[in-house]
Design an enzyme around this catalytic site. Sequence first.
Site, short mmCIF file in Angstrom:
data_model
loop_
_atom_site.label_atom_id
_atom_site.label_comp_id
_atom_site.label_asym_id
_atom_site.label_seq_id
_atom_site.Cartn_x
_atom_site.Cartn_y
_atom_site.Cartn_z
N GLU A 95 0.79 -0.82 -0.14
CA GLU A 95 0.31 -0.07 0.05
C GLU A 95 0.78 1.31 -0.14
OE1 GLU A 95 -3.14 -0.32 3.58
OE2 GLU A 95 -2.55 -2.44 3.20
N CYS A 119 4.03 -6.06 15.92
CA CYS A 119 3.43 -4.72 17.08
C CYS A 119 1.79 -5.09 17.31
CB CYS A 119 3.52 -3.45 17.01
SG CYS A 119 5.01 -2.51 16.66
N CYS A 122 -1.03 -3.20 15.11
CA CYS A 122 -0.47 -2.79 13.82
C CYS A 122 -1.22 -3.99 13.10
CB CYS A 122 0.81 -2.52 13.23
SG CYS A 122 0.99 -2.21 12.06
N GLU A 163 9.32 -2.83 7.98
CA GLU A 163 9.90 -1.88 9.54
C GLU A 163 11.51 -1.28 8.05
OE1 GLU A 163 10.64 -0.88 12.23
OE2 GLU A 163 12.45 0.07 11.44
N LEU A 218 7.38 5.17 19.82
CA LEU A 218 7.60 5.11 21.03
C LEU A 218 6.28 4.53 21.77
CD1 LEU A 218 9.47 4.74 23.07
CD2 LEU A 218 8.50 7.24 23.97
N HIS A 219 4.70 4.99 21.61
CA HIS A 219 4.14 4.23 21.82
C HIS A 219 3.40 3.83 23.48
CE1 HIS A 219 2.82 4.27 18.27
NE2 HIS A 219 3.71 3.55 17.75
N CYS A 336 -1.93 1.56 7.71
CA CYS A 336 -1.02 0.11 7.88
C CYS A 336 -1.93 -0.71 8.27
CB CYS A 336 -0.07 1.13 9.70
SG CYS A 336 0.64 2.16 9.66
N1 SAH Z 1 8.18 0.01 11.50
C1 SAH Z 1 7.96 1.54 11.31
C2 SAH Z 1 7.00 2.07 9.99
C3 SAH Z 1 5.21 1.84 10.23
S1 SAH Z 1 4.34 2.05 10.98
C4 SAH Z 1 7.43 1.37 12.69
O1 SAH Z 1 7.09 0.81 12.95
O2 SAH Z 1 7.29 2.82 12.78
C5 SAH Z 1 3.84 4.15 11.01
C6 SAH Z 1 3.19 4.47 12.82
O3 SAH Z 1 1.90 3.83 12.51
C7 SAH Z 1 4.60 3.85 13.86
O4 SAH Z 1 4.11 4.93 14.15
C8 SAH Z 1 2.83 2.48 14.10
O5 SAH Z 1 3.77 2.03 15.34
C9 SAH Z 1 1.46 3.31 13.76
N2 SAH Z 1 0.75 2.19 13.98
C10 SAH Z 1 0.39 0.83 13.93
N3 SAH Z 1 -0.40 0.54 13.75
C11 SAH Z 1 -1.24 1.76 14.02
C12 SAH Z 1 -2.62 2.17 14.65
N4 SAH Z 1 -3.43 0.48 14.79
N5 SAH Z 1 -3.56 2.83 14.96
C13 SAH Z 1 -2.42 3.96 14.91
N6 SAH Z 1 -0.71 3.99 14.85
C14 SAH Z 1 -0.90 2.84 14.13
#
Ligand code: SAH
Length: 348
Positions: A95, A119, A122, A163, A218-219, A336
């Site tokens: 995508e 994650c 995700c 990633e 970070l989350h 995502c």
């Molecule tokens: N792998 C990389 C880049 C891809 S994801 C990374 O982890 O940063 C891009 C961003 O979207 C990341 O910050 C990821 O944690 C976030 N993300 C993934 N799923 C999500 C969701 N359901 N809601 C909000 N953000 C999300």
Amino acid sequence: MTEAEKTDIKSLLPDELEETLKALGEPKFRAKQIFTWLNRGAVSFEEMTNLSKPLRAKLDDAFYITAPRVARRQVSQIDGTVKYLWELRDGNAVETVVMSYRHGNTVCISTQVGCRQGCAFCASTIGGLVRNLTPGEMLDEVLFSQLDSGMPISNIVLMGIGEPLDNFENVQKFLKLVNHPDGMNIGMRHISLSTCGLIEKFDELAALDLQLTLSVSLHAPDDETRSRLMPANRGRGVDALIDACERYFEKTGRRISFEYAMIDGVNDTPAEAKLLAKRAKKAHAHVNLIPLNHVEERQFGPSKPEALRTFIKILEDEGVNVTVRRKLGGDVEASCGQLRRKAAQKTE
Ligand code: SAH
């Protein structure tokens, strides 16, 4: 040559292309001509009319040109965000999203087919990693999104499926391709790379001195929650991540951005805001709060507006620079891996 023996010409940098042409007995300047054609979206050597017919035939025998097929295009009725599902040469799909902002159009590209980081919130990681994207395939996402949508691209974020630091070599080459003055010529300062925190690659990235923006997903500011949400934290830890960010800032002078998806009842308490503020200050990071996108397969929901307000206030009171990401393309599942999942489910 058989199709399987051919080389992917779009993944070659101009100097590699020069070498290849030299081996074919051709002068160097042909490389620039070919690179220019490729970066304008030529899909066959036949189109390259300033090359002789015999050379075009020779190239066609040795190389192939990638060009993804639009498997699906969705245009948001709310804000004009365009989301693509591309079918790649081998039938895999990724995508790309094009978003329109006041300062120009930003394309969000995928770096892998699937993802192995796992994650918990995700959609991209649900089927695991299928394969890395090639440098040329990443370039295609930018190039063909621009050509198909008619929206000139000025910014790139590596925040789609995959990633980037898990496909670091190809990503580095992609950055050189897309930044090249004879190609799309997109400035490094207009590019952001987002990572789940593969810290063993941070020093290498810093040493490249690229001037791009590093975003760290970070989350959660503590190991317990972060390791639960993001397996990449296990065995690495938040302390080591913050140290790596600090070193990155000291070496490059570029501020890092922390991405933080606000998840109801999971990472949105005042105590977490305080710890996040401490971490952000140590790392000289800016905090970008993301309203969580609901993913069908996942049990998480977005934080309540009140929790978000309190969280922001604590960060601001601590002197942390904080922004909340505007939600774009809400009606086209512009986040995502959701489109790729849907397409996969249909054929499952
Ligand atoms: N792998 C990389 C880049 C891809 S994801 C990374 O982890 O940063 C891009 C961003 O979207 C990341 O910050 C990821 O944690 C976030 N993300 C993934 N799923 C999500 C969701 N359901 N809601 C909000 N953000 C999300």
